[in-house]
Motif scaffolding. Sequence first.
Motif, PDB file in Angstrom:
ATOM      1  N   ASN A   1       0.798  -1.223   0.000  1.00 43.93           N
ATOM      2  CA  ASN A   1       0.000   0.000   0.000  1.00 43.93           C
ATOM      3  C   ASN A   1       0.829   1.271   0.000  1.00 43.93           C
ATOM      4  O   ASN A   1       0.263   2.364  -0.020  1.00 43.93           O
ATOM      5  N   GLY A   2       2.150   1.150   0.039  1.00 40.28           N
ATOM      6  CA  GLY A   2       2.994   2.331  -0.016  1.00 40.28           C
ATOM      7  C   GLY A   2       3.306   2.885   1.359  1.00 40.28           C
ATOM      8  O   GLY A   2       2.700   2.535   2.367  1.00 40.28           O
ATOM      9  N   THR A   3       4.277   3.802   1.396  1.00 42.78           N
ATOM     10  CA  THR A   3       4.699   4.470   2.630  1.00 42.78           C
ATOM     11  C   THR A   3       4.777   5.965   2.358  1.00 42.78           C
ATOM     12  O   THR A   3       4.322   6.455   1.314  1.00 42.78           O
ATOM     13  N   ASP A   4       5.365   6.681   3.330  1.00 45.79           N
ATOM     14  CA  ASP A   4       5.511   8.122   3.149  1.00 45.79           C
ATOM     15  C   ASP A   4       6.471   8.458   2.023  1.00 45.79           C
ATOM     16  O   ASP A   4       6.358   9.537   1.416  1.00 45.79           O
ATOM     17  N   LYS A   5       7.402   7.574   1.726  1.00 43.42           N
ATOM     18  CA  LYS A   5       8.417   7.844   0.722  1.00 43.42           C
ATOM     19  C   LYS A   5       8.237   7.031  -0.549  1.00 43.42           C
ATOM     20  O   LYS A   5       8.958   7.262  -1.519  1.00 43.42           O
ATOM     21  N   ARG A   6       7.323   6.062  -0.558  1.00 47.71           N
ATOM     22  CA  ARG A   6       7.152   5.198  -1.727  1.00 47.71           C
ATOM     23  C   ARG A   6       5.675   5.130  -2.104  1.00 47.71           C
ATOM     24  O   ARG A   6       4.790   5.142  -1.241  1.00 47.71           O
ATOM     25  N   LYS A   7       5.437   5.071  -3.399  1.00 50.89           N
ATOM     26  CA  LYS A   7       4.068   4.972  -3.898  1.00 50.89           C
ATOM     27  C   LYS A   7       3.580   3.529  -3.817  1.00 50.89           C
ATOM     28  O   LYS A   7       4.386   2.598  -3.887  1.00 50.89           O
ATOM     29  N   PRO A   8       2.273   3.314  -3.698  1.00 45.29           N
ATOM     30  CA  PRO A   8       1.760   1.931  -3.700  1.00 45.29           C
ATOM     31  C   PRO A   8       1.881   1.316  -5.089  1.00 45.29           C
ATOM     32  O   PRO A   8       1.947   2.014  -6.098  1.00 45.29           O
ATOM     33  N   VAL A   9       1.919  -0.020  -5.121  1.00 43.24           N
ATOM     34  CA  VAL A   9       1.999  -0.739  -6.389  1.00 43.24           C
ATOM     35  C   VAL A   9       0.608  -1.246  -6.754  1.00 43.24           C
ATOM     36  O   VAL A   9      -0.290  -1.312  -5.910  1.00 43.24           O
ATOM     37  N   GLY A  10       0.411  -1.608  -8.009  1.00 43.27           N
ATOM     38  CA  GLY A  10      -0.905  -2.043  -8.470  1.00 43.27           C
ATOM     39  C   GLY A  10      -1.064  -3.537  -8.561  1.00 43.27           C
ATOM     40  O   GLY A  10      -2.139  -4.002  -8.951  1.00 43.27           O
ATOM     41  N   MET A  11      -0.048  -4.335  -8.214  1.00 47.00           N
ATOM     42  CA  MET A  11      -0.135  -5.786  -8.380  1.00 47.00           C
ATOM     43  C   MET A  11       0.782  -6.467  -7.378  1.00 47.00           C
ATOM     44  O   MET A  11       1.879  -5.967  -7.076  1.00 47.00           O
TER      45      MET A  11
END
Length: 420
Positions: free
Chosen positions: A67-77
Amino acid sequence: MYLKSLEIHGFKSFADKTLFEFHTGVTGIVGPNGCGKSNVVDAIRWVLGETSAKALRGAEMADVIFNGTDKRKPVGMAEVILTLADCEQGLGVDYNEVAMCRRVFRDGRSEYRINGTICRLKDFQELLAGTGIGRSAYSVMEQGKIDMLISAKPEDRRSVFEEAAGITKFKGQKKEALRKLEYTEANLLRVADIIAEVKRQMGTLHRQAQKAKRYQVVHKDLRILDLHLGHKHFTEYTAEKTESENQIISLMTELNDLHQRVHAKEQEVTETREIYHQVESTINGLRQQSQEFRSKIQGAESKIEFNRERVEELEGRIRRNEEDATNNRDMVDRQQRELAAADEQFSSIRNAIESRQYALEEHQITHNAIIPSAETGDGAPHPARNLPPAGRRGRHGRCQSAEPDQPDGHRPSAARSPGA
């Protein structure tokens, strides 16, 4: 058969692609609490066919995606690939290695692959049946699973023993065979009902078959009669065709003549149309000239009306001038008569004045002759020398008036003296 490698990408805390290689012997994964050790076991259970999100410590299947973090975007798969080696005997396949891949997307779609070929979850279950590998098999023992097996009911422990003995696959096949037998028995019952229904309909079908045979015979006779009738009609139609062709030839000749006449008429119509256009152009020109003449006539009529009004005005002025001239002529005649009367009166008055002047001069002369010495001695002026110029006679023997001459026609009338 053994576990060769595990590749995780986008599953829970594994945002990046992570590869675990398992060599011979025992492989242990150590780390502090919360580093993701349990996520590795969840990934193995998930790729082996786990469909319960609660067993994977989630509310829904999409929770296994990073689901992502403050520094990384969530992924779709989320994707997990489990590779097994030496599978010829254990799985009964022709491949030495089998790669089982499972994917899930955020929109809820799932995808299963075996060695890159898309398949079903049922294919996963059939492939791993009887091997001790599976989402509920004894090959994955999480924390508390052994205590649960010890304290479980005999029926639950029996499933584990059957899986270890390798008879689970055969029991599944037996259950599938029994289900197919039940389905076949149901089909047989439906077939028996259909046979009974067909037997009841056989008498009707036999009568219909006899009718069909008679129909075929009658239809054959009817076909022969139709052929004879068709031949007769063909002969008649052939004769009619020949006659029609002859009529068509004559009609074509007439049609050609009509075409020639139509062509000639069209030429005449074209010439007439050209003449009509010329006449129409001439008419348009004449209409334009007529409009111009009409405009000129209207202008001329306007000028005539203006001149008529001007003439009437001038005629009125002429009548007034003539009346004024008549009045002036009468006035001039009257004034001339008055002038003549005044001239006569003036002449009589002038004669009277001259006679009076002459008498006065004589009287003065007589008076001066009587008392000349007395007046000379006293220093008084001589009366004859002190006479006014008006009392002297002119060079021509007429008395000159002291008043200036007036223009002709405007001489004032002489005032009649009281003694005249």
